[in-house]
Design a protein around this motif. Structure first.
Motif, short mmCIF file in Angstrom:
data_model
loop_
_atom_site.label_atom_id
_atom_site.label_comp_id
_atom_site.label_asym_id
_atom_site.label_seq_id
_atom_site.Cartn_x
_atom_site.Cartn_y
_atom_site.Cartn_z
N ASP A 1 0.79 -1.24 0.00
CA ASP A 1 0.00 0.00 0.00
C ASP A 1 0.82 1.29 0.00
O ASP A 1 0.47 2.25 0.69
CB ASP A 1 -0.97 0.00 1.19
CG ASP A 1 -1.94 -1.17 1.17
OD1 ASP A 1 -1.91 -1.95 0.21
OD2 ASP A 1 -2.73 -1.31 2.13
N PHE B 1 -2.14 7.11 1.08
CA PHE B 1 -1.59 7.03 2.44
C PHE B 1 -0.43 7.98 2.67
O PHE B 1 -0.14 8.35 3.81
CB PHE B 1 -1.14 5.58 2.75
CG PHE B 1 -2.30 4.63 2.75
CD1 PHE B 1 -3.20 4.62 3.80
CD2 PHE B 1 -2.53 3.78 1.67
CE1 PHE B 1 -4.30 3.78 3.78
CE2 PHE B 1 -3.62 2.93 1.65
CZ PHE B 1 -4.51 2.94 2.71
N PHE C 1 -6.60 9.13 1.82
CA PHE C 1 -7.33 8.44 2.90
C PHE C 1 -6.67 8.65 4.26
O PHE C 1 -7.33 8.95 5.26
CB PHE C 1 -7.41 6.95 2.57
CG PHE C 1 -8.23 6.13 3.53
CD1 PHE C 1 -9.52 6.49 3.86
CD2 PHE C 1 -7.70 4.98 4.10
CE1 PHE C 1 -10.28 5.72 4.75
CE2 PHE C 1 -8.45 4.21 4.99
CZ PHE C 1 -9.74 4.58 5.31
N LEU D 1 -8.26 10.59 7.62
CA LEU D 1 -8.42 9.97 8.94
C LEU D 1 -7.77 10.80 10.05
O LEU D 1 -7.80 10.43 11.21
CB LEU D 1 -7.82 8.56 8.94
CG LEU D 1 -8.53 7.54 8.06
CD1 LEU D 1 -7.72 6.24 7.97
CD2 LEU D 1 -9.92 7.23 8.57
N GLU E 1 -4.55 -0.91 -1.45
CA GLU E 1 -5.86 -0.92 -0.78
C GLU E 1 -6.79 -0.05 -1.60
O GLU E 1 -6.51 1.13 -1.86
CB GLU E 1 -5.74 -0.38 0.66
CG GLU E 1 -7.07 -0.49 1.42
CD GLU E 1 -6.97 -0.15 2.90
OE1 GLU E 1 -5.85 -0.04 3.43
OE2 GLU E 1 -8.04 0.01 3.53
N LYS F 1 -7.58 -4.97 5.08
CA LYS F 1 -6.27 -4.63 5.62
C LYS F 1 -5.26 -5.72 5.25
O LYS F 1 -4.14 -5.41 4.84
CB LYS F 1 -6.34 -4.45 7.14
CG LYS F 1 -7.33 -3.38 7.60
CD LYS F 1 -7.08 -2.05 6.92
CE LYS F 1 -8.06 -0.99 7.42
NZ LYS F 1 -8.15 0.16 6.49
N VAL G 1 3.29 0.24 4.25
CA VAL G 1 2.57 1.01 5.28
C VAL G 1 1.15 0.50 5.46
O VAL G 1 0.57 -0.08 4.54
CB VAL G 1 2.52 2.50 4.88
CG1 VAL G 1 3.92 3.07 4.82
CG2 VAL G 1 1.78 2.76 3.57
N THR G 2 0.54 0.78 6.64
CA THR G 2 1.23 1.22 7.84
C THR G 2 1.57 -0.02 8.68
O THR G 2 0.87 -1.03 8.60
CB THR G 2 0.39 2.18 8.70
OG1 THR G 2 -0.82 1.53 9.11
CG2 THR G 2 0.01 3.44 7.93
N VAL H 1 -1.16 -1.63 10.85
CA VAL H 1 -2.47 -1.89 10.25
C VAL H 1 -2.29 -2.91 9.11
O VAL H 1 -2.27 -4.11 9.36
CB VAL H 1 -3.17 -0.57 9.82
CG1 VAL H 1 -4.57 -0.85 9.27
CG2 VAL H 1 -3.32 0.36 11.03
N CYS H 2 -2.11 -2.46 7.88
CA CYS H 2 -2.10 -3.43 6.77
C CYS H 2 -0.86 -4.33 6.77
O CYS H 2 -0.93 -5.49 6.36
CB CYS H 2 -2.25 -2.69 5.45
SG CYS H 2 -3.88 -1.95 5.29
#
Ligand code: TIU
Length: 223
Positions: A26, A31, A37, A41, A74, A134, A159-160, A163-164
């Motif tokens: 990703d 990001f 995205f 956030l 993603e 994710k 990344v991140t 998370v993913c």
């Protein structure tokens, strides 16, 4: 069997070098750039830029050796049919998945903001995995593609971290892959979450896998 310095102990390389693949998770404008995205956030997206040069060097090393490279993205379909309402509504941001932002519709496949950053753009012979979740195994052909290539060892970057990247590494670990998380090729919006992820991956004798550096890996691959 050759091995490279890593934690919690040296990472064993496969005897057949083509069994090792690089996974870049990703590294998309959504990001890393303002207006995507990650920004929607509420995150400081500039933090993620730091790993780009090292990741470029690692990617070039894999390309030089002719080793397989997988890029994940993603993203969701324009009609959002693959985006659960729970994911779209989460966070109560002003801009959410599917809304029009300065780089196009947020996290939608084909929009400018959803592209992989130009520094790490995939080559035509490399694999691109479009993922709605994710983890890179959920609702994607990744497992079939890895099996078709005889890949057993995954070098995980992107990344991140918590998370993913971590979700994908856990999914891969459960499927039997030997995973190395490259600590200077992964980043988070939260430095303490990156650090904790590195520690939880390699705790308990490498419960999820190994952590190591790009330099150590490149030295091991060319030895
Ligand atoms: N928000 C966050 O840290 N990450 C994601 O939503 N996706 C990925 O990690 N790629």
């Amino acid at each position: 069997m050759a091995e490279i310095p890593a934690l919690p102990y040296p990472y064993p390389l496969p005897t057949e070098q083509r069994a090792i693949a690089l996974i870049i998770i990703d590294m998309q404008r959504d990001f890393l750039e303002p207006g995507g995205f990650g920004d929607a956030l509420g995150n400081d997206v500039s933090r993620l830029q730091a790993i780009v040069p090292t990741l470029q060097t690692l990617l070039q090393g894999f390309r030089n050796q002719g080793l397989p490279v997988f890029h994940t993205m993603e993203c969701h379909q324009p009609d959002l049919s693959d985006c659960p309402v729970s994911k779209r509504d989460r966070g109560k941001s002003t801009l959410t998945i599917g809304d029009a932002g300065p780089m196009g519709r947020i996290l939608i496949r084909g929009e400018a903001g959803n592209d992989i950053i130009p520094e790490l753009a995939p080559l035509p012979n490399e694999f691109v995995i479009y993922k709605p979740g994710k983890g890179a195994f959920y609702n994607t052909p990744l497992q079939e593609q890895l099996q078709a290539q005889g890949i057993t060892h995954l070098i995980i970057t992107g990344v991140t971290t918590e998370v993913c990247v971590q979700t994908t590494m856990r999914e891969a670990n459960d499927r039997g892959y030997e995973c190395l998380l490259v600590e200077d090729c992964t980043e988070s919006y939260f430095p303490e979450f990156k650090q904790s992820t590195l520690e939880m991956v390699r705790a308990q004798g490498g419960i999820v896998g190994w952590t190591g550096t790009a330099a150590a890996l490149l030295a091991g691959l060319s030895a």
